[in-house]
Design a protein around this motif. Structure first.
Motif, PDB file in Angstrom:
ATOM      1  N   ASP A 507      58.551 -46.404 -23.738  1.00  0.00           N
ATOM      2  CA  ASP A 507      59.458 -46.752 -24.830  1.00  0.00           C
ATOM      3  C   ASP A 507      58.737 -47.427 -25.982  1.00  0.00           C
ATOM      4  OD1 ASP A 507      59.101 -48.984 -22.933  1.00  0.00           O
ATOM      5  OD2 ASP A 507      60.350 -50.085 -24.346  1.00  0.00           O
ATOM      6  N   LYS A 508      57.465 -47.797 -25.796  1.00  0.00           N
ATOM      7  CA  LYS A 508      56.766 -48.624 -26.784  1.00  0.00           C
ATOM      8  C   LYS A 508      55.707 -47.806 -27.519  1.00  0.00           C
ATOM      9  CE  LYS A 508      54.945 -53.280 -27.265  1.00  0.00           C
ATOM     10  NZ  LYS A 508      54.736 -54.572 -26.582  1.00  0.00           N
ATOM     11  N   PRO A 509      55.730 -47.761 -28.853  1.00  0.00           N
ATOM     12  CA  PRO A 509      54.701 -47.022 -29.584  1.00  0.00           C
ATOM     13  C   PRO A 509      53.350 -47.717 -29.489  1.00  0.00           C
ATOM     14  CG  PRO A 509      56.165 -48.165 -31.107  1.00  0.00           C
ATOM     15  CD  PRO A 509      56.767 -48.316 -29.738  1.00  0.00           C
ATOM     16  N   PRO A 510      52.254 -46.947 -29.500  1.00  0.00           N
ATOM     17  CA  PRO A 510      50.920 -47.549 -29.328  1.00  0.00           C
ATOM     18  C   PRO A 510      50.576 -48.570 -30.400  1.00  0.00           C
ATOM     19  CG  PRO A 510      50.755 -45.248 -29.994  1.00  0.00           C
ATOM     20  CD  PRO A 510      52.183 -45.477 -29.637  1.00  0.00           C
ATOM     21  N   GLU A 511      51.127 -48.413 -31.599  1.00  0.00           N
ATOM     22  CA  GLU A 511      50.834 -49.369 -32.671  1.00  0.00           C
ATOM     23  C   GLU A 511      51.306 -50.779 -32.323  1.00  0.00           C
ATOM     24  OE1 GLU A 511      52.529 -46.601 -33.091  1.00  0.00           O
ATOM     25  OE2 GLU A 511      51.370 -45.294 -34.439  1.00  0.00           O
ATOM     26  N   GLU A 512      52.265 -50.886 -31.386  1.00  0.00           N
ATOM     27  CA  GLU A 512      52.810 -52.188 -31.030  1.00  0.00           C
ATOM     28  C   GLU A 512      52.193 -52.762 -29.754  1.00  0.00           C
ATOM     29  OE1 GLU A 512      57.198 -51.340 -32.968  1.00  0.00           O
ATOM     30  OE2 GLU A 512      57.052 -52.304 -31.019  1.00  0.00           O
ATOM     31  N   ALA A 513      51.129 -52.105 -29.252  1.00  0.00           N
ATOM     32  CA  ALA A 513      50.388 -52.697 -28.134  1.00  0.00           C
ATOM     33  C   ALA A 513      49.706 -53.974 -28.612  1.00  0.00           C
ATOM     34  CB  ALA A 513      49.364 -51.701 -27.597  1.00  0.00           C
ATOM     35  N   ASP A 514      49.243 -54.778 -27.663  1.00  0.00           N
ATOM     36  CA  ASP A 514      48.704 -56.088 -28.014  1.00  0.00           C
ATOM     37  C   ASP A 514      47.362 -56.013 -28.741  1.00  0.00           C
ATOM     38  OD1 ASP A 514      50.049 -57.456 -25.005  1.00  0.00           O
ATOM     39  OD2 ASP A 514      50.728 -57.815 -27.039  1.00  0.00           O
ATOM     40  N   GLN A 515      47.103 -57.051 -29.542  1.00  0.00           N
ATOM     41  CA  GLN A 515      45.808 -57.226 -30.175  1.00  0.00           C
ATOM     42  C   GLN A 515      44.850 -57.908 -29.185  1.00  0.00           C
ATOM     43  OE1 GLN A 515      44.606 -56.536 -33.379  1.00  0.00           O
ATOM     44  NE2 GLN A 515      46.475 -55.400 -33.904  1.00  0.00           N
ATOM     45  N   LEU A 516      43.555 -57.724 -29.390  1.00  0.00           N
ATOM     46  CA  LEU A 516      42.552 -58.331 -28.517  1.00  0.00           C
ATOM     47  C   LEU A 516      42.674 -59.858 -28.522  1.00  0.00           C
ATOM     48  CD1 LEU A 516      40.090 -57.920 -26.679  1.00  0.00           C
ATOM     49  CD2 LEU A 516      38.650 -57.994 -28.732  1.00  0.00           C
ATOM     50  N   GLU A 517      43.062 -60.422 -29.662  1.00  0.00           N
ATOM     51  CA  GLU A 517      43.179 -61.880 -29.735  1.00  0.00           C
ATOM     52  C   GLU A 517      44.271 -62.412 -28.815  1.00  0.00           C
ATOM     53  OE1 GLU A 517      43.870 -62.467 -33.868  1.00  0.00           O
ATOM     54  OE2 GLU A 517      46.028 -62.123 -33.721  1.00  0.00           O
ATOM     55  N   THR A 518      45.261 -61.586 -28.525  1.00  0.00           N
ATOM     56  CA  THR A 518      46.285 -61.990 -27.560  1.00  0.00           C
ATOM     57  C   THR A 518      45.664 -62.206 -26.187  1.00  0.00           C
ATOM     58  OG1 THR A 518      47.997 -60.772 -28.757  1.00  0.00           O
ATOM     59  CG2 THR A 518      48.462 -61.327 -26.465  1.00  0.00           C
ATOM     60  N   LEU A 519      44.710 -61.335 -25.817  1.00  0.00           N
ATOM     61  CA  LEU A 519      44.028 -61.461 -24.529  1.00  0.00           C
ATOM     62  C   LEU A 519      43.059 -62.639 -24.527  1.00  0.00           C
ATOM     63  CD1 LEU A 519      43.295 -60.464 -21.715  1.00  0.00           C
ATOM     64  CD2 LEU A 519      41.749 -58.808 -22.769  1.00  0.00           C
ATOM     65  N   THR A 520      42.264 -62.769 -25.584  1.00  0.00           N
ATOM     66  CA  THR A 520      41.275 -63.849 -25.601  1.00  0.00           C
ATOM     67  C   THR A 520      41.941 -65.224 -25.586  1.00  0.00           C
ATOM     68  OG1 THR A 520      41.126 -63.721 -28.022  1.00  0.00           O
ATOM     69  CG2 THR A 520      39.527 -62.443 -26.755  1.00  0.00           C
ATOM     70  N   ALA A 521      43.171 -65.296 -26.091  1.00  0.00           N
ATOM     71  CA  ALA A 521      43.884 -66.577 -26.058  1.00  0.00           C
ATOM     72  C   ALA A 521      44.241 -66.996 -24.636  1.00  0.00           C
ATOM     73  CB  ALA A 521      45.150 -66.486 -26.908  1.00  0.00           C
ATOM     74  N   LEU A 522      44.181 -66.039 -23.687  1.00  0.00           N
ATOM     75  CA  LEU A 522      44.517 -66.339 -22.303  1.00  0.00           C
ATOM     76  C   LEU A 522      43.310 -66.779 -21.480  1.00  0.00           C
ATOM     77  CD1 LEU A 522      46.806 -63.245 -21.587  1.00  0.00           C
ATOM     78  CD2 LEU A 522      47.521 -65.537 -22.269  1.00  0.00           C
ATOM     79  N   ILE A 523      42.114 -66.718 -22.069  1.00  0.00           N
ATOM     80  CA  ILE A 523      40.898 -67.051 -21.333  1.00  0.00           C
ATOM     81  C   ILE A 523      40.745 -68.565 -21.227  1.00  0.00           C
ATOM     82  CG2 ILE A 523      38.377 -66.876 -21.343  1.00  0.00           C
ATOM     83  CD1 ILE A 523      38.657 -64.223 -22.792  1.00  0.00           C
ATOM     84  N   VAL A 524      40.467 -69.015 -20.016  1.00  0.00           N
ATOM     85  CA  VAL A 524      40.229 -70.444 -19.798  1.00  0.00           C
ATOM     86  C   VAL A 524      38.914 -70.826 -20.464  1.00  0.00           C
ATOM     87  CG1 VAL A 524      39.821 -72.225 -18.062  1.00  0.00           C
ATOM     88  CG2 VAL A 524      41.467 -70.389 -17.622  1.00  0.00           C
ATOM     89  N   PRO A 525      38.875 -71.862 -21.288  1.00  0.00           N
ATOM     90  CA  PRO A 525      37.640 -72.246 -21.976  1.00  0.00           C
ATOM     91  C   PRO A 525      36.477 -72.430 -20.998  1.00  0.00           C
ATOM     92  CG  PRO A 525      39.496 -73.496 -22.827  1.00  0.00           C
ATOM     93  CD  PRO A 525      40.005 -72.738 -21.641  1.00  0.00           C
ATOM     94  N   GLY A 526      35.336 -71.853 -21.362  1.00  0.00           N
ATOM     95  CA  GLY A 526      34.139 -72.013 -20.531  1.00  0.00           C
ATOM     96  C   GLY A 526      33.971 -70.953 -19.476  1.00  0.00           C
ATOM     97  N   SER A 527      34.980 -70.046 -19.320  1.00  0.00           N
ATOM     98  CA  SER A 527      34.857 -69.020 -18.274  1.00  0.00           C
ATOM     99  C   SER A 527      33.843 -67.968 -18.687  1.00  0.00           C
ATOM    100  CB  SER A 527      36.214 -68.377 -18.009  1.00  0.00           C
ATOM    101  OG  SER A 527      36.649 -67.652 -19.136  1.00  0.00           O
ATOM    102  N   GLN A 528      33.131 -67.414 -17.751  1.00  0.00           N
ATOM    103  CA  GLN A 528      32.109 -66.406 -18.012  1.00  0.00           C
ATOM    104  C   GLN A 528      31.888 -65.616 -16.733  1.00  0.00           C
ATOM    105  OE1 GLN A 528      30.923 -66.212 -21.042  1.00  0.00           O
ATOM    106  NE2 GLN A 528      29.309 -64.685 -20.863  1.00  0.00           N
ATOM    107  N   GLU A 529      31.596 -64.337 -16.881  1.00  0.00           N
ATOM    108  CA  GLU A 529      31.302 -63.555 -15.683  1.00  0.00           C
ATOM    109  C   GLU A 529      30.062 -64.105 -14.984  1.00  0.00           C
ATOM    110  OE1 GLU A 529      31.020 -59.475 -16.876  1.00  0.00           O
ATOM    111  OE2 GLU A 529      32.906 -59.057 -15.894  1.00  0.00           O
ATOM    112  N   ALA A 530      30.092 -64.056 -13.667  1.00  0.00           N
ATOM    113  CA  ALA A 530      28.952 -64.580 -12.901  1.00  0.00           C
ATOM    114  C   ALA A 530      27.702 -63.749 -13.135  1.00  0.00           C
ATOM    115  CB  ALA A 530      29.305 -64.609 -11.415  1.00  0.00           C
ATOM    116  N   VAL A 531      27.874 -62.452 -13.325  1.00  0.00           N
ATOM    117  CA  VAL A 531      26.719 -61.578 -13.523  1.00  0.00           C
ATOM    118  C   VAL A 531      26.931 -60.801 -14.812  1.00  0.00           C
ATOM    119  CG1 VAL A 531      25.353 -59.688 -12.596  1.00  0.00           C
ATOM    120  CG2 VAL A 531      26.386 -61.338 -11.043  1.00  0.00           C
TER     121      VAL A 531
END
Length: 533
Positions: A507-531
């Motif tokens: 039901d949702k057009p692709p133009e209304e999918a989330d922006q990358l900044e929406t995802l980065t706002a969910l990252i816990v500060p200081g998190s990083q992949e182990a490898v």
């Protein structure tokens, strides 16, 4: 405009990945092409061209007469698109002295020629065209352009070309028909604004921004109203003397899939709400509603087993009176008064949630998951109903765990019992007008959804990279995940932990999918992949 010229436009759209580039191409096309061909092209981009007698079966019969059936079957499976396969495999003919084929000639012929004459006519057209123009012609006939240009994008380009708001295009769109001569006359100042004359037309919906923690800190409880964010699909109900229609959030007419809602729309008003499956007063999971979506035939059994209803949010028009300029609080009172007066069947009011502080509201939100509700909607009491997504007046405060609405980008065949299906999916988010991949998933969907996805991928493939198919940017997936982390191994700079497909957002057009900044706002500060790679 000739078919070869239209073919050039389609090819440039395919190879222009950015949204702004596509808008520029379509704007230029409106500027340089004349009537009625530009209107026919607009209708093709918007998916509004439908030919009653020209069906894919005719094309299959034509190519079957000219190629080996086994070779065609193998080629079709590899290419994944009927029109493209036929265009590439059609036998080359001697040079033709035929004048260029126009879009107008194609449309008029397909609409007026008897069905028995169509195979000969279409074959002669294909003989006279090169592979690129053949592909454009076949896409017109089958109605599937698949060039990454949606109806919404075409309307947006038209609005930008005319220097008006896209909402003004939306409000007259369903009152005009291809090739849209009155529409272009109005936009060019040569005629009056098209009058829908009482027809039930779509009005663009008001949308909400995701609420993050820094926004929460700025909220004053007294200024806001809260509702549950119901887990269905947003709809607009438009009814009056000219008829009734049920629209999706993107302006698609979904009335045929929900006849019982249409039967209940005996009023004269425009309302905003959420379509749900409701049993004994309880909202069913979204998966139940999916059984009703995009159905051309709705049986009585389906109506009994998956009964639908609309939970009303807002009232846009009461009769002929436009309420969108009123504050939300006044519109809500009008909605309540209207509902008490009309009492439409299969509808109720979305209740307002009482709260005295934002902290109390946060506690209420924390219980959303246990209640199988998506989260909360926050609306300023003084907000007017403004089309589009304006930051500030409305917020959506989703429950945990984390999720984003992403666009399907690539697909690959699975393993074992899924080796014949495209079941491994790469999806991405928007970074500006560029789509960047954020992860892969191969779980979370049902067997029925897998069959639908496999067919959709085969029919919307735009490129191949070995075993990987690139697909048209046309399908939104709600992706759930446990955590997000920064990563140097991904183009987006972000990686997901244990992503899975929560649901298909058809039901949702692709133009209304989330922006990358929406995802980065969910990252816990200081998190990083182990490898890091």
């Amino acid at each position: 405009m000739s078919v070869p010229a239209f073919a050039e436009l389609l090819e440039r759209l395919v190879f222009s990945p950015g949204r702004n580039a596509k808008l520029a191409l379509i704007r230029q096309w409106f500027e340089t092409q004349g009537d009625p061909d530009r209107g026919i092209g607009l209708a093709a981009l918007a998916g509004e061209l439908v030919f009653r007698t020209a069906k894919p079966a005719i094309l299959r019969e034509l190519i079957a007469e000219r190629t080996d059936p086994t070779l065609f079957a193998i080629s079709y499976d590899y290419v994944g698109d009927l029109a493209e396969t036929i265009a590439l495999m059609w036998p080359a003919d001697a040079a033709s002295n035929r004048p260029p084929l126009s879009l107008t000639e194609v449309v008029e012929t397909l609409e007026t020629a008897p069905k028995s004459a169509l195979p000969t006519i279409i074959a002669a057209w294909l003989d006279a065209l090169d592979p690129g123009a053949r592909l454009a012609l076949l896409k017109l006939v089958t109605g599937g352009l698949r060039v990454g240009a949606s109806a919404r994008l075409a309307k947006t380009a038209l609005a930008e070309w005319a220097k008006i708001e896209v909402g003004e295009i939306e409000e007259v769109w369903h009152g005009v028909a291809p090739p849209y001569r009155p529409l272009f006359a109005w936009l060019e100042g040569r005629g009056p604004r098209p009058d829908p004359m009482g027809l039930p037309v779509f009005r663009p919906l008001m949308l909400a921004h995701p609420l993050d923690e820094k926004d929460v800190a700025n909220l004053e409880a007294v200024e806001w109203r809260a509702e549950w964010k119901w887990d269905g699909i947003r709809v607009q109900l438009t009814a009056g003397p000219g008829g009734a229609r049920l629209w999706s959030r993107s302006g698609e007419d979904v009335s045929g899939s929900f006849p019982e809602i249409l039967e209940a729309m005996t009023f004269h008003a425009v309302a905003d709400g959420e379509l749900l499956v409701v049993r004994d007063g309880q909202v069913a999971p979204f998966s139940d509603l999916q059984q009703r979506l995009n159905r051309k035939v709705v049986t009585q059994k389906m109506r009994r087993e998956h009964p639908v209803a609309v939970r009303l949010y807002d009232l846009l028009f009461d009769g002929e009176e436009d309420l969108r300029g009123l504050p939300f609080d006044q519109r809500r009172k009008r909605l309540e008064t209207w509902y008490e007066r009309v009492r439409p069947e299969r509808m109720d009011l979305s209740p307002l949630i009482p709260f005295s502080s934002i902290g109390e509201l946060a506690e209420i939100r924390a219980g959303a998951r246990a209640a199988s509700i998506e989260g909360l909607m926050l609306k300023r009491g003084d907000s007017i109903y403004s089309p589009g997504r304006i930051k500030g007046p409305w917020w959506k405060w989703k429950r945990n765990p984390l999720s984003v609405d992403a666009v399907l980008m690539y697909a690959q065949r699975g393993h074992g019992k899924r080796s014949s299906f495209y079941s491994d999916y790469t999806f991405g988010l928007w970074r500006g007008d560029e789509l960047v991949p954020i992860g892969k998933a191969y779980s979370g969907y049902t067997d029925e959804e897998l069959l639908w996805l496999d067919k959709w991928i085969r029919n919307h493939t735009t490129n191949r990279f070995g075993p990987v198919r690139e697909v048209e940017r046309g399908l939104v997936l709600e992706v759930e995940f446990d955590a997000a982390q920064y990563s140097t191994r991904h183009k987006s700079g972000v990686a997901l932990r244990f992503p899975r497909i929560a649901r298909l957002r058809r039901d949702k057009p692709p133009e209304e999918a989330d922006q990358l900044e929406t995802l980065t706002a969910l990252i816990v500060p200081g998190s990083q992949e182990a490898v890091e790679g």
